[in-house]
Design a protein around this motif. Sequence first.
Motif, PDB file in Angstrom:
ATOM      1  N   LEU A   1     -10.979  14.501  -6.678  1.00 57.39           N
ATOM      2  CA  LEU A   1     -12.192  14.636  -5.864  1.00 57.39           C
ATOM      3  C   LEU A   1     -13.259  13.618  -6.241  1.00 57.39           C
ATOM      4  O   LEU A   1     -14.002  13.145  -5.390  1.00 57.39           O
ATOM      5  CB  LEU A   1     -12.764  16.052  -5.999  1.00 57.39           C
ATOM      6  N   SER A   2     -13.339  13.294  -7.514  1.00 57.29           N
ATOM      7  CA  SER A   2     -14.404  12.393  -7.946  1.00 57.29           C
ATOM      8  C   SER A   2     -14.011  10.920  -7.971  1.00 57.29           C
ATOM      9  O   SER A   2     -14.885  10.068  -8.037  1.00 57.29           O
ATOM     10  CB  SER A   2     -14.918  12.809  -9.328  1.00 57.29           C
TER      11      SER A   2
ATOM     12  N   ALA B   1      -7.254  18.088  -9.759  1.00 60.55           N
ATOM     13  CA  ALA B   1      -7.991  18.183  -8.495  1.00 60.55           C
ATOM     14  C   ALA B   1      -9.410  17.654  -8.648  1.00 60.55           C
ATOM     15  O   ALA B   1      -9.896  16.912  -7.784  1.00 60.55           O
ATOM     16  CB  ALA B   1      -8.004  19.631  -8.012  1.00 60.55           C
ATOM     17  N   CYS B   2     -10.067  17.999  -9.724  1.00 57.72           N
ATOM     18  CA  CYS B   2     -11.436  17.515  -9.966  1.00 57.72           C
ATOM     19  C   CYS B   2     -11.468  15.999 -10.104  1.00 57.72           C
ATOM     20  O   CYS B   2     -12.360  15.336  -9.568  1.00 57.72           O
ATOM     21  CB  CYS B   2     -12.026  18.167 -11.213  1.00 57.72           C
ATOM     22  N   GLU B   3     -10.483  15.465 -10.800  1.00 61.75           N
ATOM     23  CA  GLU B   3     -10.407  14.013 -10.946  1.00 61.75           C
ATOM     24  C   GLU B   3     -10.174  13.342  -9.597  1.00 61.75           C
ATOM     25  O   GLU B   3     -10.798  12.333  -9.271  1.00 61.75           O
ATOM     26  CB  GLU B   3      -9.293  13.648 -11.919  1.00 61.75           C
TER      27      GLU B   3
ATOM     28  N   CYS C   1      -6.363  22.187 -11.984  1.00 72.19           N
ATOM     29  CA  CYS C   1      -7.798  22.105 -11.711  1.00 72.19           C
ATOM     30  C   CYS C   1      -8.353  20.755 -12.171  1.00 72.19           C
ATOM     31  O   CYS C   1      -9.120  20.111 -11.446  1.00 72.19           O
ATOM     32  CB  CYS C   1      -8.517  23.250 -12.406  1.00 72.19           C
ATOM     33  N   ARG C   2      -7.942  20.332 -13.349  1.00 68.57           N
ATOM     34  CA  ARG C   2      -8.397  19.041 -13.879  1.00 68.57           C
ATOM     35  C   ARG C   2      -7.959  17.894 -12.960  1.00 68.57           C
ATOM     36  O   ARG C   2      -8.744  17.005 -12.659  1.00 68.57           O
ATOM     37  CB  ARG C   2      -7.846  18.828 -15.280  1.00 68.57           C
TER      38      ARG C   2
END
Length: 78
Positions: free
Chosen positions: A66-67, A62-64, A59-60
């Motif tokens: 995405l941003s 993927a979030c990174e 999750c971490r």
Amino acid sequence: MAQVLRVDDICRLIDALMIKGYPNIDAVARMLRLSTRTFQRLLHEQGLNYTELVDRCRCRAACEALSHTQTPLWAIAA
């Protein structure tokens, strides 16, 4: 002295192994120079289990992605 596992450090290790598929707990423990059982016990002491830790790392990452990248959503999801 009790050993403390830093989740961020383990996530970096898991991220590196994830390119070959789901990272095996035995391989991660070996790289940390721990037995699998000791690794599981140390995670449990922090209120985690290995599956939850891998999910958190994924999750971490993927979030990174995405941003900080222009990578398409479908590629990040894969």
